[in-house]
Design a protein around this motif. Sequence first.
Motif, PDB file in Angstrom:
ATOM      1  N   THR A 164      19.583  -8.140   4.284  1.00  0.00           N
ATOM      2  CA  THR A 164      19.894  -6.845   3.687  1.00  0.00           C
ATOM      3  C   THR A 164      20.679  -6.002   4.681  1.00  0.00           C
ATOM      4  O   THR A 164      20.271  -5.862   5.836  1.00  0.00           O
ATOM      5  CB  THR A 164      18.609  -6.093   3.279  1.00  0.00           C
ATOM      6  OG1 THR A 164      17.897  -6.868   2.314  1.00  0.00           O
ATOM      7  CG2 THR A 164      18.932  -4.736   2.682  1.00  0.00           C
ATOM      8  N   TYR A 165      21.791  -5.441   4.244  1.00  0.00           N
ATOM      9  CA  TYR A 165      22.631  -4.643   5.133  1.00  0.00           C
ATOM     10  C   TYR A 165      22.121  -3.211   5.230  1.00  0.00           C
ATOM     11  O   TYR A 165      21.634  -2.640   4.249  1.00  0.00           O
ATOM     12  CB  TYR A 165      24.067  -4.629   4.633  1.00  0.00           C
ATOM     13  CG  TYR A 165      24.764  -5.959   4.772  1.00  0.00           C
ATOM     14  CD1 TYR A 165      25.299  -6.360   5.988  1.00  0.00           C
ATOM     15  CD2 TYR A 165      24.875  -6.823   3.685  1.00  0.00           C
ATOM     16  CE1 TYR A 165      25.938  -7.578   6.126  1.00  0.00           C
ATOM     17  CE2 TYR A 165      25.515  -8.046   3.803  1.00  0.00           C
ATOM     18  CZ  TYR A 165      26.044  -8.421   5.033  1.00  0.00           C
ATOM     19  OH  TYR A 165      26.667  -9.626   5.158  1.00  0.00           O
ATOM     20  N   GLU A 166      22.249  -2.652   6.433  1.00  0.00           N
ATOM     21  CA  GLU A 166      21.971  -1.247   6.658  1.00  0.00           C
ATOM     22  C   GLU A 166      23.286  -0.506   6.906  1.00  0.00           C
ATOM     23  O   GLU A 166      24.275  -1.099   7.345  1.00  0.00           O
ATOM     24  CB  GLU A 166      21.032  -1.049   7.855  1.00  0.00           C
ATOM     25  CG  GLU A 166      19.588  -1.447   7.588  1.00  0.00           C
ATOM     26  CD  GLU A 166      19.360  -2.956   7.639  1.00  0.00           C
ATOM     27  OE1 GLU A 166      18.598  -3.464   6.788  1.00  0.00           O
ATOM     28  OE2 GLU A 166      19.951  -3.624   8.508  1.00  0.00           O
ATOM     29  N   ILE A 167      23.263   0.792   6.634  1.00  0.00           N
ATOM     30  CA  ILE A 167      24.455   1.636   6.714  1.00  0.00           C
ATOM     31  C   ILE A 167      24.229   2.686   7.788  1.00  0.00           C
ATOM     32  O   ILE A 167      23.196   3.373   7.789  1.00  0.00           O
ATOM     33  CB  ILE A 167      24.724   2.310   5.356  1.00  0.00           C
ATOM     34  CG1 ILE A 167      24.963   1.253   4.278  1.00  0.00           C
ATOM     35  CG2 ILE A 167      25.885   3.285   5.442  1.00  0.00           C
ATOM     36  CD1 ILE A 167      24.818   1.779   2.862  1.00  0.00           C
ATOM     37  N   PHE A 168      25.205   2.842   8.688  1.00  0.00           N
ATOM     38  CA  PHE A 168      25.076   3.785   9.788  1.00  0.00           C
ATOM     39  C   PHE A 168      26.203   4.803   9.694  1.00  0.00           C
ATOM     40  O   PHE A 168      27.374   4.448   9.583  1.00  0.00           O
ATOM     41  CB  PHE A 168      25.080   3.052  11.123  1.00  0.00           C
ATOM     42  CG  PHE A 168      23.946   2.080  11.242  1.00  0.00           C
ATOM     43  CD1 PHE A 168      22.710   2.485  11.726  1.00  0.00           C
ATOM     44  CD2 PHE A 168      24.089   0.767  10.807  1.00  0.00           C
ATOM     45  CE1 PHE A 168      21.648   1.605  11.788  1.00  0.00           C
ATOM     46  CE2 PHE A 168      23.035  -0.128  10.869  1.00  0.00           C
ATOM     47  CZ  PHE A 168      21.804   0.296  11.368  1.00  0.00           C
ATOM     48  N   MET A 169      25.806   6.078   9.718  1.00  0.00           N
ATOM     49  CA  MET A 169      26.746   7.187   9.537  1.00  0.00           C
ATOM     50  C   MET A 169      26.533   8.226  10.633  1.00  0.00           C
ATOM     51  O   MET A 169      25.403   8.462  11.073  1.00  0.00           O
ATOM     52  CB  MET A 169      26.513   7.862   8.182  1.00  0.00           C
ATOM     53  CG  MET A 169      26.628   6.954   6.978  1.00  0.00           C
ATOM     54  SD  MET A 169      28.347   6.658   6.525  1.00  0.00           S
ATOM     55  CE  MET A 169      28.155   6.208   4.800  1.00  0.00           C
ATOM     56  N   GLY A 170      27.623   8.886  11.040  1.00  0.00           N
ATOM     57  CA  GLY A 170      27.544   9.943  12.034  1.00  0.00           C
ATOM     58  C   GLY A 170      27.742  11.312  11.416  1.00  0.00           C
ATOM     59  O   GLY A 170      28.359  11.463  10.357  1.00  0.00           O
ATOM     60  N   ASP A 171      27.204  12.323  12.105  1.00  0.00           N
ATOM     61  CA  ASP A 171      27.319  13.710  11.658  1.00  0.00           C
ATOM     62  C   ASP A 171      27.695  14.564  12.869  1.00  0.00           C
ATOM     63  O   ASP A 171      27.211  14.325  13.972  1.00  0.00           O
ATOM     64  CB  ASP A 171      25.985  14.177  11.065  1.00  0.00           C
ATOM     65  CG  ASP A 171      26.113  15.456  10.239  1.00  0.00           C
ATOM     66  OD1 ASP A 171      27.094  16.190  10.430  1.00  0.00           O
ATOM     67  OD2 ASP A 171      25.218  15.722   9.426  1.00  0.00           O
TER      68      ASP A 171
END
Length: 583
Positions: A330-337
């Motif tokens: 299962t893929y995870e998603i990484f996002m920056g803020d």
Amino acid sequence: MKLKKLLILGLSVLCSTTLLAQKNLGKQATLNEDGTISVSEVEIPQTRNANQGGDALFTFDRPANPSIKNSRGVTLADLNDDGVEEIIFGVNTTLFALNGDGSIFFEKTVEGPILLPPSIADLDDDGSPEIIINTGYPTTVGRVYVKDNNGDDLAGWPITFNDKWMINAPAIADVDGDGTLDIVTGERFASAQGFVHALNIDGTEINENWPVEIPATPAFTPSIGDINNDGSNEVVIAASSAGMYVFNSQGEILDGFPLVQAGVNYSYQSPMLVDLDSDETLEIIGSNHGDNAAFYVLNHDATYAPGWPIALGGWTYAPSTVADLDDDGTYEIFMGDRNTSGDGTDLPTIYGLAPDGTNITNFPIQKYGGNEGVITIGDINDDGVLDIIISSTLTDAAGFGYIHAYSSDGSGEIDGFPLRPEGFTFLNGAVLGDVDGDGLMDLTANSHSILFGAGVDTFYLNTYNLNVPYDESKILSNGYKGSNTRDGLIAEEVLNVNQFTNNQTLVIYPNPTKGILNIKLPVSIENAQVNIYSIDGRVILNETINVATDQTLSYDFKQLTNGIYFVSIKDGKTNYLGKWIKE
């Protein structure tokens, strides 16, 4: 009584002045809607100013344009086939390639500034990589360059489209299915008009339907993949203020697109493409700014996936990173803020999200100083746990920036971090490799002494020895869009073409063929994994079956585009491989 009041007032002013003097002020960078960068003063707690970590291998610096910045990091690639990667990047109008000791491998002048890391691929299938770069800016000329591994222009290059800014980075993939790689790139014609080109290696468009026009500036580096599982690649691109577009190889817009929504704008946040829900279609994963800033996951039909979009409290220009963090399929998603309090308080900055939009364990990472750069993932301290490596929006009072590395197990920043290169690391990020060939992992990141406006800017290229064994398998996502082709595609498995040599066991016939594919294996395998891949790693077929000795497996691929494909049958121990040509 009056004297007492004056004494109290004087003490109060003295205390306030002393506290102000003790307050340590650094700088925070912010990317504005018009593309400029503003810098403001913020408090930097003294505890965050230690110069920590990493053995610096070298720092390379050059004067830079104070108003034009490169972003998204640098590129590592083995240009001269000596088994060691060179470091390739642009500074204003010069393309550099450095050796692992900081010496110059080559230095080439180009027309127009280089704003993003070069894309690198073997376009002509001669065994040597080509270097593909865009140049340009509103106040300068723009070009598309294709250079050989020594930095010299290929015949017919560079090309220009009326000197317009060739915006973002080129993406490399086989768009038209002819078995050769194409160059997909954006042209900023005007603020309300842009074009997306799909180019052969000779600089011509792949067919008469290209370029395609969009009603605003091309917003990011295109992403390329077969999002609707029709056997042909599509090009994903946004118009900065006019919605999300998806074009097929014939330049036709897919059903449901463009997706235009009030308050949803795109700039710089190039998305990733991956099959999150195992339905054999690809999702489009990224972020947007505007009045309705959000993290998003779009289906191939322009609908949002369940749980998305996730609204943000402010803008972000960060591109997404997608990886299977725990290797569970299962893929995870990484996002920056860009989230920064300004007073030293930690805030959520790096999000780790499940396909349904919920936070995964140990995320978000809370820190001081936001991130709008590249998120790299790898085990960089050799403890068996993957780490999240990011840049920062901040510098301290002395002008030193930050490269952070947080363990994904929630234990915080790993020993030896943050690294403290001189200058802002803002909008950039880190790439991992072994550039000096000593068997140890290195980290390379770039930075700038100032970000916009008057003054003298210096570009810094910073390479550190991490003092752990280099193991490519421990790097899950490396640099801008995770690969040097910048296509944004996360394929289930990408096979090395060199594996398909001297194979005597897998029988493929007829070969070449018009579409009927027969495969025979002289052994029996239970639960055999049968995969067929395109030349650029797209999964055409994936199934698990029992295979009897000399059993013929037959498939009808008459609708598949012509080109080179690869066949893999494996049982967990042995991988039987072969090449198939559809004509």
